[in-house]
Design an enzyme around this catalytic site. Structure first.
Site, short mmCIF file in Angstrom:
data_model
loop_
_atom_site.label_atom_id
_atom_site.label_comp_id
_atom_site.label_asym_id
_atom_site.label_seq_id
_atom_site.Cartn_x
_atom_site.Cartn_y
_atom_site.Cartn_z
CB SER A 181 -0.96 0.00 1.19
OG SER A 181 -0.28 -0.28 2.38
CG HIS A 209 -4.08 -0.49 -1.80
ND1 HIS A 209 -4.58 0.79 -1.82
CD2 HIS A 209 -3.71 -0.74 -0.53
CE1 HIS A 209 -4.50 1.30 -0.62
NE2 HIS A 209 -3.98 0.40 0.19
CE LYS A 240 -7.75 0.99 1.52
NZ LYS A 240 -6.89 -0.05 2.08
C1 LIG Z 1 -6.78 -0.29 3.63
C2 LIG Z 1 -6.20 -1.63 3.86
C3 LIG Z 1 -6.80 -2.55 4.71
C4 LIG Z 1 -7.97 -2.18 5.59
O1 LIG Z 1 -9.12 -2.00 4.84
P1 LIG Z 1 -10.28 -1.03 5.38
O2 LIG Z 1 -11.46 -1.47 4.61
O3 LIG Z 1 -9.85 0.34 5.08
O4 LIG Z 1 -10.43 -1.29 6.84
C5 LIG Z 1 -6.27 -3.82 4.81
N1 LIG Z 1 -5.17 -4.16 4.10
C6 LIG Z 1 -4.54 -3.29 3.29
C7 LIG Z 1 -3.33 -3.73 2.53
C8 LIG Z 1 -5.04 -2.00 3.14
O5 LIG Z 1 -4.40 -1.14 2.37
#
Ligand SMILES: *Cc1c(COP(=O)(O)O)cnc(C)c1O
Length: 403
Positions: A181, A209, A240
């Protein structure tokens, strides 16, 4: 001030002195390529709303209709009376999208990772993670009570050494982000999958992502690299590129059934609002029917990355839709972010503990709905700031290295 406030203020003062104090900016209006920040219109270069679905008319309409028909709240936890028709429909839609037997939805991706890892691993087990895995994976490992072993980022030799040394564990679970990320590079999933198979470990991949963006159908990095068959547990989010909120796991029926019975972040929380599910279903439909959105996003990001590299910025090994603009010291990253903000560009600095010390950065991301002129403006602004304060980027590792 009472003692609590005094003590906490001292802690905050240390954070501030290190240039690490953070406070959210309040955005007016909807998410999009332009955001209203403190009454100003800004170019947004930092959201994960990659395809623009957070404010897509069809997604908004689906949520509105769901509220009209099913009301707002989930009413109870999923195993009591909170599983409504839309929760079941979303889980079916995800399973179909991911070509899996079944899927389970959590209120957030964070909760999915914490719930899954702690449901599958315990004291007799070993969870093996990449050094740069997302915080929710690390928290899941801690909660599980399993041995946690960390290999250096992307280093499959070290992963293999850990697998060799952990043979006495009841169970080994490897967990990795698929696209990282904050660095934007891909995990070597083909090699990791080979190792998992050779050593009898399970492989869980976090496609947060990548979902909706990478792979011909948008199923993620495993699809892109052709290794979907070898992934035991595929996790992703609706938060996302799908523009809403929620996390999911797709996989074999027994896995999903077990998670429904064991994942505490699924069991002991109220079912998400049915409108969230309706929005997720609509977003999945757009991902399926509008592949040009992800192509456009990747093209636009390429244009930005090429321009930044031409200016001498280090963008590490990023090749897809996340561009780390490495600055180095936290203060310098904050200064660059501040200068961009003066030019009405929103790109907050990402600092420790989110990234390792000395690698503070701007994490630049575009949306499929940005105009080429937006990208040119962003590049021109970076060039201007560099010219105005040449010393500012001196801490950047690999400064000036064209990639
Ligand atoms: C954003 C993210 C999460 C968490 O997801 P949310 O729906 O925002 O709680 C988990 N793993 C990764 C790699 C992320 O980037």
């Amino acid at each position: 001030m009472n003692t609590l406030s005094r003590e906490l203020q001292r802690e905050l003062d240390v954070v501030t002195a290190e240039g690490l104090h953070r406070a959210p900016r309040v955005i007016g209006g909807a998410q999009g390529p332009r955001l209203e920040v403190a009454g100003r219109e800004c170019l947004c270069a930092c959201s994960n709303n990659y395809l623009g679905l957070a404010s897509h008319p069809a997604v908004q309409a689906a949520a509105r209709e769901a509220i009209a028909r099913y009301g707002w709240g989930g009413g109870a936890s999923r195993l009591i009376s909170g599983t409504m028709r839309l929760h079941a429909e979303l889980e079916d839609a995800i399973a179909e999208f991911k070509k899996a037997e079944a899927a389970i939805v959590f209120p957030a991706g964070y909760m999915a990772n914490v719930g899954v890892i702690s449901a599958l691993a315990g004291r007799e087990d070993t969870v093996i993670v990449d050094k740069l895995d997302h915080a929710s994976i690390i928290d899941g490992c801690r909660l599980s009570g399993a041995q946690m072993r960390v290999y250096p980022h992307g280093n499959t030799d070290r992963l293999e050494a850990i697998l060799k040394a952990s043979g006495s564990s009841r169970r080994r679970l490897i967990v990795t982000d698929s696209i990282f990320s904050m660095d934007g590079d891909l995990a070597p999933l083909r090699e990791i999958e080979g190792l998992a198979r050779r050593y009898g470990a399970w492989l869980m991949v976090d496609e947060a992502h990548a979902t909706g963006v990478l792979g011909a159908q948008g199923r993620g990095v495993a699809e892109l690299l052709g290794v979907e068959e070898g992934i035991d547990i595929s996790m992703g989010t609706l938060s996302k590129a799908l523009g809403g909120s929620g996390g999911y796991v797709a996989g074999p029926r027994a896995l999903i059934d077990l998670l429904r019975n064991r994942a505490r972040s699924f069991i002991y929380t109220t079912a998400p609002p049915p409108a969230m599910c309706a929005a997720g279903i609509a977003a999945l439909g757009i991902v399926r029917n509008a592949p040009e959105l992800r192509e456009t996003l990747l093209q636009k990001t390429d244009r930005l990355r090429r321009g930044l590299n031409a200016l001498g910025f280090d963008t590490m090994r990023s090749r897809h839709h996340i561009i780390p603009l490495i600055i180095g010291e936290a203060h310098a990253a904050v200064a660059l972010s501040g200068q961009l903000f003066q030019r009405n560009i929103l790109a907050p600095a990402v600092r420790p503990p989110t990234v390792p010390r000395g690698t503070s950065r701007l994490r630049l991301t575009l949306m499929a709905t940005h105009a080429d002129a937006d990208i040119d403006y962003l590049l021109a602004s970076c060039a201007e700031i560099m010219k105005g304060s040449p010393g500012m980027f001196s801490a950047a590792p690999g400064k000036g290295r064209p990639t």
